[in-house]
Design a protein around this motif. Structure first.
Motif, PDB file in Angstrom:
ATOM      1  N   TRP A  92       0.835  -1.205   0.000  1.00 40.97           N
ATOM      2  CA  TRP A  92       0.000   0.000   0.000  1.00 40.97           C
ATOM      3  C   TRP A  92       0.869   1.254   0.000  1.00 40.97           C
ATOM      4  O   TRP A  92       0.607   2.197  -0.734  1.00 40.97           O
ATOM      5  CB  TRP A  92      -0.914  -0.005   1.227  1.00 40.97           C
TER       6      TRP A  92
ATOM      7  N   ARG B 135       0.916   4.441  -2.641  1.00 43.37           N
ATOM      8  CA  ARG B 135       0.546   5.757  -2.105  1.00 43.37           C
ATOM      9  C   ARG B 135       1.679   6.769  -2.237  1.00 43.37           C
ATOM     10  O   ARG B 135       1.435   7.969  -2.368  1.00 43.37           O
ATOM     11  CB  ARG B 135       0.126   5.631  -0.644  1.00 43.37           C
TER      12      ARG B 135
ATOM     13  N   GLU C 207      -3.258  10.576   0.453  1.00 36.49           N
ATOM     14  CA  GLU C 207      -4.648  10.120   0.410  1.00 36.49           C
ATOM     15  C   GLU C 207      -5.564  11.056   1.192  1.00 36.49           C
ATOM     16  O   GLU C 207      -6.734  11.225   0.840  1.00 36.49           O
ATOM     17  CB  GLU C 207      -4.744   8.695   0.967  1.00 36.49           C
ATOM     18  N   GLU C 208      -5.038  11.684   2.236  1.00 33.97           N
ATOM     19  CA  GLU C 208      -5.848  12.635   2.996  1.00 33.97           C
ATOM     20  C   GLU C 208      -6.306  13.801   2.110  1.00 33.97           C
ATOM     21  O   GLU C 208      -7.432  14.283   2.245  1.00 33.97           O
ATOM     22  CB  GLU C 208      -5.052  13.191   4.188  1.00 33.97           C
TER      23      GLU C 208
ATOM     24  N   VAL D 115      -6.739  13.566  -1.177  1.00 32.13           N
ATOM     25  CA  VAL D 115      -7.733  13.008  -2.090  1.00 32.13           C
ATOM     26  C   VAL D 115      -9.099  12.957  -1.403  1.00 32.13           C
ATOM     27  O   VAL D 115     -10.121  13.371  -1.968  1.00 32.13           O
ATOM     28  CB  VAL D 115      -7.322  11.597  -2.567  1.00 32.13           C
ATOM     29  N   GLU D 116      -9.108  12.468  -0.177  1.00 28.39           N
ATOM     30  CA  GLU D 116     -10.370  12.363   0.564  1.00 28.39           C
ATOM     31  C   GLU D 116     -10.972  13.740   0.830  1.00 28.39           C
ATOM     32  O   GLU D 116     -12.193  13.918   0.733  1.00 28.39           O
ATOM     33  CB  GLU D 116     -10.136  11.619   1.882  1.00 28.39           C
TER      34      GLU D 116
ATOM     35  N   HIS E 112     -13.749   4.515  -6.070  1.00 31.91           N
ATOM     36  CA  HIS E 112     -12.524   5.117  -5.540  1.00 31.91           C
ATOM     37  C   HIS E 112     -11.343   4.184  -5.798  1.00 31.91           C
ATOM     38  O   HIS E 112     -11.232   3.114  -5.202  1.00 31.91           O
ATOM     39  CB  HIS E 112     -12.681   5.376  -4.035  1.00 31.91           C
ATOM     40  N   HIS E 113     -10.465   4.569  -6.728  1.00 31.57           N
ATOM     41  CA  HIS E 113      -9.298   3.757  -7.088  1.00 31.57           C
ATOM     42  C   HIS E 113      -9.691   2.311  -7.397  1.00 31.57           C
ATOM     43  O   HIS E 113      -9.046   1.368  -6.941  1.00 31.57           O
ATOM     44  CB  HIS E 113      -8.249   3.810  -5.985  1.00 31.57           C
TER      45      HIS E 113
END
Length: 317
Positions: free
Chosen positions: A124, A128, A134-135, A137-138, A220-221
């Motif tokens: 992972w 990433r 990712e934060e 993206v969210e 999502h992905h």
């Protein structure tokens, strides 16, 4: 009268009442129910069958596991309301013991999830590290979705359930689907306190919802794993109500062939023209596109909206 008789017969057993009480807390596998109840799996399965036949519970097979959840709300809600009205005072010793064993089940799930993440953390982290955090993206997805109530959402390819964790608090109903029973078990460990979240094993090309049953669908992905992205988008559009939205988070085109060989990425990103073409073929209108640069891979957000019935009628006229 027949349905009422079936319901009262199903409830005329202390074990089945205990099962019903446990399912109010969370969806459980037959094995987990047996663990909490201290009974054999065959015996628990018989009790579950009686509850399912009466419409008070439903079973879903995921790989070699069978999960049990409460039945349809219209059937179950009056029964639970009656049980609540009839029960007064302190919980009996069975309820106390079941609650303690249920806590152990939750702990077992959390341990299993932690072990899986530890084993796969390097994989992972490697992906990433190639794109914006990712934060971010969210946070961008949350801005695009907005703060309003979401109605029914479906997270397609839910994986560990992160999108449900993020958006279920805004939703009346939140459904996550995934083909992997292992991923669904991880998601359950994360979501067992989210009362409106459901998880089902299903394929992104055959979603377990009726036509026009959802208000928001999320990929999502996920799409870069799909052999037929256009078909996946058409299926997502099918379950959206008029005015419903599809939000896709995925990569812009790139040339990292190692992701195809090492991580089973079928598509090396998507262009805006590709995505908008799939939207048009699925009866969706593009609403917003965002680009999140930072790192070797660029993350894109594509938001589309399904035309309402009124708008379709106007166009047809």
């Amino acid at each position: 009268m027949t349905a009422a008789l079936d319901i009262f017969r199903a409830l005329a057993d202390a074990t089945r009442l205990r099962v019903l009480a446990l399912l109010r807390s969370m969806e459980l596998s037959v094995g987990e129910l047996a663990q909490v109840l201290g009974q054999s799996q065959p015996r628990v399965s018989r009790h579950v069958k009686i509850l399912c036949d009466a419409g008070l519970a439903e079973r879903r097979k995921e790989g070699s596991w069978v999960f049990v959840a409460l039945g349809a709300e219209a059937q179950v809600a009056p029964v639970l309301a009656a049980l609540d009205a009839w029960c007064h005072g302190e919980p009996d010793h069975w309820a106390v013991a079941d609650a303690a064993r249920l806590a152990a089940v939750r702990a077992d799930r959390a341990v299993a999830a932690a072990e899986w993440f530890e084993a796969h953390a390097s994989d992972w982290d490697a992906i990433r590290s190639l794109h914006v955090a990712e934060e971010q993206v969210e946070a961008a997805m949350a801005r695009v979705v907005g703060q309003a109530a979401l109605g029914t959402i479906i997270d397609i390819g839910t994986g560990t359930g992160r999108m449900l964790e993020l958006f279920a608090p805004q939703a009346a109903r939140a459904l996550g689907i995934d083909r992997s029973s292992e991923m669904l078990r991880l998601a359950r460990a994360k979501l067992d306190h989210q009362a409106n979240a459901e998880l089902r094993q299903a394929d992104l090309y055959a979603l377990p919802l009726r036509d026009e049953d959802a208000d928001l669908a999320i990929l999502h992905h996920v799409l870069h794993f799909a052999q037929q992205p256009g078909a996946a988008i058409r299926e997502a559009a099918r379950v959206l109500r008029g005015g419903g939205r599809l939000l896709i988070a995925d990569f812009a085109p790139h040339d990292r062939e190692d992701l195809r060989s090492r991580d089973a990425h079928t598509r090396l990103g998507f262009s805006d023209d590709q995505m908008l073409g799939w939207f048009e073929a699925a009866g969706l209108a593009p609403a917003q596109v965002e680009t999140l640069e930072g790192g070797e891979l660029t993350v894109k957000l594509w938001l589309a909206r399904k035309a309402s019935a009124t708008l379709k009628e106007v166009k047809a006229a």
